[in-house]
Design a protein around this motif. Structure first.
Motif, PDB file in Angstrom:
ATOM      1  N   ALA A 299       0.830  -1.204   0.000  1.00  9.36           N
ATOM      2  CA  ALA A 299       0.000   0.000   0.000  1.00  9.36           C
ATOM      3  C   ALA A 299       0.868   1.258   0.000  1.00  9.36           C
ATOM      4  N   GLY A 300       1.880   1.280   0.861  1.00 14.97           N
ATOM      5  CA  GLY A 300       2.758   2.451   0.925  1.00 14.97           C
ATOM      6  C   GLY A 300       3.510   2.674  -0.370  1.00 14.97           C
ATOM      7  N   SER A 301       3.994   1.609  -0.982  1.00 21.50           N
ATOM      8  CA  SER A 301       4.707   1.722  -2.251  1.00 21.50           C
ATOM      9  C   SER A 301       3.789   2.272  -3.339  1.00 21.50           C
ATOM     10  N   ALA A 302       2.557   1.785  -3.399  1.00 27.54           N
ATOM     11  CA  ALA A 302       1.604   2.270  -4.392  1.00 27.54           C
ATOM     12  C   ALA A 302       1.302   3.747  -4.177  1.00 27.54           C
ATOM     13  N   LEU A 303       1.020   4.134  -2.944  1.00 21.01           N
ATOM     14  CA  LEU A 303       0.707   5.537  -2.661  1.00 21.01           C
ATOM     15  C   LEU A 303       1.872   6.453  -3.025  1.00 21.01           C
ATOM     16  N   LEU A 304       3.073   6.069  -2.642  1.00 22.42           N
ATOM     17  CA  LEU A 304       4.240   6.905  -2.952  1.00 22.42           C
ATOM     18  C   LEU A 304       4.519   6.955  -4.449  1.00 22.42           C
ATOM     19  N   SER A 305       4.334   5.848  -5.144  1.00 23.66           N
ATOM     20  CA  SER A 305       4.546   5.828  -6.597  1.00 23.66           C
ATOM     21  C   SER A 305       3.557   6.745  -7.304  1.00 23.66           C
ATOM     22  N   TRP A 306       2.297   6.750  -6.847  1.00 17.43           N
ATOM     23  CA  TRP A 306       1.295   7.598  -7.491  1.00 17.43           C
ATOM     24  C   TRP A 306       1.571   9.076  -7.197  1.00 17.43           C
ATOM     25  N   VAL A 307       2.017   9.375  -5.986  1.00 18.46           N
ATOM     26  CA  VAL A 307       2.390  10.761  -5.668  1.00 18.46           C
ATOM     27  C   VAL A 307       3.511  11.223  -6.594  1.00 18.46           C
ATOM     28  N   GLU A 308       4.468  10.352  -6.864  1.00 20.36           N
ATOM     29  CA  GLU A 308       5.561  10.689  -7.772  1.00 20.36           C
ATOM     30  C   GLU A 308       5.046  10.994  -9.182  1.00 20.36           C
ATOM     31  N   VAL A 309       4.113  10.187  -9.673  1.00 22.05           N
ATOM     32  CA  VAL A 309       3.516  10.433 -10.990  1.00 22.05           C
ATOM     33  C   VAL A 309       2.798  11.782 -10.993  1.00 22.05           C
ATOM     34  N   LEU A 310       2.006  12.042  -9.959  1.00 17.55           N
ATOM     35  CA  LEU A 310       1.257  13.300  -9.897  1.00 17.55           C
ATOM     36  C   LEU A 310       2.189  14.506  -9.836  1.00 17.55           C
ATOM     37  N   ARG A 311       3.263  14.393  -9.089  1.00 19.44           N
ATOM     38  CA  ARG A 311       4.244  15.492  -9.036  1.00 19.44           C
ATOM     39  C   ARG A 311       4.879  15.733 -10.405  1.00 19.44           C
ATOM     40  N   GLU A 312       5.236  14.661 -11.093  1.00 24.08           N
ATOM     41  CA  GLU A 312       5.825  14.806 -12.427  1.00 24.08           C
ATOM     42  C   GLU A 312       4.824  15.435 -13.393  1.00 24.08           C
ATOM     43  N   GLU A 313       3.579  15.038 -13.310  1.00 27.98           N
ATOM     44  CA  GLU A 313       2.552  15.611 -14.194  1.00 27.98           C
ATOM     45  C   GLU A 313       2.324  17.097 -13.904  1.00 27.98           C
ATOM     46  N   ARG A 314       2.357  17.436 -12.645  1.00 22.28           N
ATOM     47  CA  ARG A 314       2.140  18.840 -12.270  1.00 22.28           C
ATOM     48  C   ARG A 314       3.321  19.703 -12.727  1.00 22.28           C
ATOM     49  N   ALA A 315       4.503  19.128 -12.794  1.00 23.97           N
ATOM     50  CA  ALA A 315       5.700  19.888 -13.182  1.00 23.97           C
ATOM     51  C   ALA A 315       5.767  20.148 -14.685  1.00 23.97           C
ATOM     52  N   VAL A 316       5.003  19.390 -15.469  1.00 25.29           N
ATOM     53  CA  VAL A 316       5.005  19.566 -16.932  1.00 25.29           C
ATOM     54  C   VAL A 316       4.122  20.759 -17.278  1.00 25.29           C
ATOM     55  N   PRO A 317       4.679  21.735 -18.023  1.00 20.18           N
ATOM     56  CA  PRO A 317       3.861  22.928 -18.355  1.00 20.18           C
ATOM     57  C   PRO A 317       2.736  22.626 -19.320  1.00 20.18           C
TER      58      PRO A 317
END
Length: 156
Positions: A138-156
């Protein structure tokens, strides 16, 4: 298990070109889409988890492990220009399920050390036992998805 295959394919997406892995993980996600509970399909509030309807309470470890694999597959699909909308719906359903059932603080009043259990994930709505693999997936999944969301937010 299939989830490890898709995690490896997603992690290695920049190193290995494997049409077979892309196809396999896509088909595996399609199959799991039919097993993912939606609101109102069971007597329990378990939308986003996986199971064989509607009589058996789902286990939460598969939500974590399958979500890890779906996130890796999502990244693989993105890298290959494939449609990720279905995967995103499945992942978001799994993330909502995990956050709903995480003990923050949760039904821990009967435990010997309620504060020590905060942040854990139970086995199912009917089993309050916690094991390290429940928390790990569960923790790995949550952290992996946060990483994806951060990368998506950083893309202009």
């Amino acid at each position: 298990a299939e989830h490890w295959t898709c995690i490896a394919a997603g992690v290695g997406r920049d190193v290995v070109q494997s049409p077979e892995a892309l196809d396999f993980c896509g088909r595996w996600a399609d199959w799991n889409e039919h097993l993912q509970y939606r609101e109102g399909e069971t007597p329990w509030p378990v939308a986003g988890s996986f199971g064989v309807r509607p009589f058996l309470a789902p286990r939460f470890t598969p939500v974590g492990s399958r979500s890890e694999a779906f996130i890796a597959t999502y990244r693989l699909f993105e890298a290959r220009g494939r449609d990720t909308r279905k995967l995103r719906r499945m992942i978001e359903g799994g993330m909502q399920n995990l956050m709903r059932w995480q003990w923050r603080p949760g039904p821990t009043q009967l435990l010997a050390d309620p504060a020590g259990a905060e942040g854990a994930f139970p086995g199912s709505p009917l089993e309050l036992m916690v094991r390290n693999d429940f928390v790990q997936h569960a923790g790995s999944a949550l952290l992996s998805w946060v990483e994806v969301l951060r990368e998506e937010r950083a893309v202009p």
